[in-house]
Design an enzyme around this catalytic site. Sequence first.
Site, PDB file in Angstrom:
ATOM      1  N   GLU A 282       0.863  -1.181   0.000  1.00  0.00           N
ATOM      2  CA  GLU A 282       0.000   0.000   0.000  1.00  0.00           C
ATOM      3  C   GLU A 282       0.900   1.231   0.000  1.00  0.00           C
ATOM      4  O   GLU A 282       1.639   1.461   0.955  1.00  0.00           O
ATOM      5  CB  GLU A 282      -0.862  -0.049   1.269  1.00  0.00           C
ATOM      6  CG  GLU A 282      -1.639   1.202   1.553  1.00  0.00           C
ATOM      7  CD  GLU A 282      -2.234   1.207   2.980  1.00  0.00           C
ATOM      8  OE1 GLU A 282      -2.581   0.131   3.519  1.00  0.00           O
ATOM      9  OE2 GLU A 282      -2.337   2.300   3.553  1.00  0.00           O
TER      10      GLU A 282
ATOM     11  N   ARG B 121       0.426  10.223   1.102  1.00  0.00           N
ATOM     12  CA  ARG B 121       0.787  11.237   2.095  1.00  0.00           C
ATOM     13  C   ARG B 121       1.914  12.125   1.598  1.00  0.00           C
ATOM     14  O   ARG B 121       2.364  13.016   2.311  1.00  0.00           O
ATOM     15  CB  ARG B 121       1.272  10.553   3.386  1.00  0.00           C
ATOM     16  CG  ARG B 121       0.193   9.800   4.084  1.00  0.00           C
ATOM     17  CD  ARG B 121       0.705   9.085   5.311  1.00  0.00           C
ATOM     18  NE  ARG B 121      -0.180   7.980   5.606  1.00  0.00           N
ATOM     19  CZ  ARG B 121      -0.014   7.122   6.594  1.00  0.00           C
ATOM     20  NH1 ARG B 121       1.009   7.242   7.403  1.00  0.00           N
ATOM     21  NH2 ARG B 121      -0.862   6.140   6.769  1.00  0.00           N
TER      22      ARG B 121
ATOM     23  N   THR C  64      -4.224   5.792   2.500  1.00  0.00           N
ATOM     24  CA  THR C  64      -4.500   7.182   2.890  1.00  0.00           C
ATOM     25  C   THR C  64      -5.314   7.891   1.805  1.00  0.00           C
ATOM     26  O   THR C  64      -5.078   9.054   1.488  1.00  0.00           O
ATOM     27  CB  THR C  64      -3.203   7.963   3.221  1.00  0.00           C
ATOM     28  OG1 THR C  64      -2.289   7.106   3.920  1.00  0.00           O
ATOM     29  CG2 THR C  64      -3.492   9.155   4.112  1.00  0.00           C
TER      30      THR C  64
ATOM     31  N   LYS D 133     -10.448  -2.556   7.060  1.00  0.00           N
ATOM     32  CA  LYS D 133      -9.233  -2.205   7.806  1.00  0.00           C
ATOM     33  C   LYS D 133      -9.672  -1.769   9.202  1.00  0.00           C
ATOM     34  O   LYS D 133     -10.643  -1.017   9.344  1.00  0.00           O
ATOM     35  CB  LYS D 133      -8.542  -1.065   7.063  1.00  0.00           C
ATOM     36  CG  LYS D 133      -7.449  -0.360   7.828  1.00  0.00           C
ATOM     37  CD  LYS D 133      -6.667   0.539   6.883  1.00  0.00           C
ATOM     38  CE  LYS D 133      -5.927   1.617   7.639  1.00  0.00           C
ATOM     39  NZ  LYS D 133      -4.580   1.859   7.137  1.00  0.00           N
TER      40      LYS D 133
HETATM   41  C1  3PG Z   1      -0.524   3.937   9.028  1.00  0.00           C
HETATM   42  O1  3PG Z   1      -1.472   4.210   8.316  1.00  0.00           O
HETATM   43  O2  3PG Z   1       0.378   4.745   9.333  1.00  0.00           O
HETATM   44  C2  3PG Z   1      -0.465   2.544   9.485  1.00  0.00           C
HETATM   45  O3  3PG Z   1      -1.486   2.250  10.300  1.00  0.00           O
HETATM   46  C3  3PG Z   1       0.867   2.148   9.995  1.00  0.00           C
HETATM   47  O4  3PG Z   1       0.905   2.057  11.346  1.00  0.00           O
HETATM   48  P1  3PG Z   1       2.262   1.543  12.000  1.00  0.00           P
HETATM   49  O5  3PG Z   1       3.313   2.574  11.664  1.00  0.00           O
HETATM   50  O6  3PG Z   1       1.972   1.456  13.472  1.00  0.00           O
HETATM   51  O7  3PG Z   1       2.575   0.218  11.393  1.00  0.00           O
END
Ligand code: 3PG
Length: 211
Positions: free
Chosen positions: A40, A44, A68, A128
């Site tokens: 994924e 961002r 995101t 999710k």
């Molecule tokens: C995110 O969207 O940043 C994820 O949930 C990742 O989370 P993590 O950094 O705790 O794996």
Amino acid sequence: MDVVERCLKCGIVPVVVIENADDAVDTAKALLAGGIDCMEVTMRTDAALESVRRIAKEVPEMLVGAGTVLNLDACKAILEAGANFIVSPGFDPATVDYCVENNVPILPGVATPTEIMMALSRGLKLVKFFPANIYGGLKAMKALSGPFVGLKFLPTGGVNGENIKEYIEAPFIAAVGGSWVCTKADISSHNYAKITELSKAARDAIDEVRA
Ligand code: 3PG
């Protein structure tokens, strides 16, 4: 095999933040070398669109999704760039409806029974659960899987190399997401060997639980 099945088979969907599109192809190849064939790429950074475009074109073995994805415009733009699936931290009805109508696999983020019911009403069977560690982790997903029989979760937020087995063992968890196998720091410092090593370790842990 469809997109969701492929993510489930892999057992882990790395959450990847790419700041320079020039790093995208090598990052995807490092994950593949570690046995992970889905990822994924989060929207961002300014490099996200171009990163997805390059991975989709140059690394066809990789199933590349977009994360995101906060609204329909972003969703349409990243699909145009070649994303195979859409992940969102929350539930945006316009985005979910568009994806369902156009047969685009989507994993909306949920944390409450109401959000789960919004997903179920649109025929989704996999959601999710985010941020998993803050919203009650395994205990919360176990409780939620009581009324929502057959629903599967992809927890992200706080999943890591130490606790991945506990998550994968749970019958209501289809796969996990997380950033630990492919960190922003390792990408920007081109530490691809580390990404491959952490990916292999995660895949081994998943295989061990599923054996
Ligand atoms: C995110 O969207 O940043 C994820 O949930 C990742 O989370 P993590 O950094 O705790 O794996």
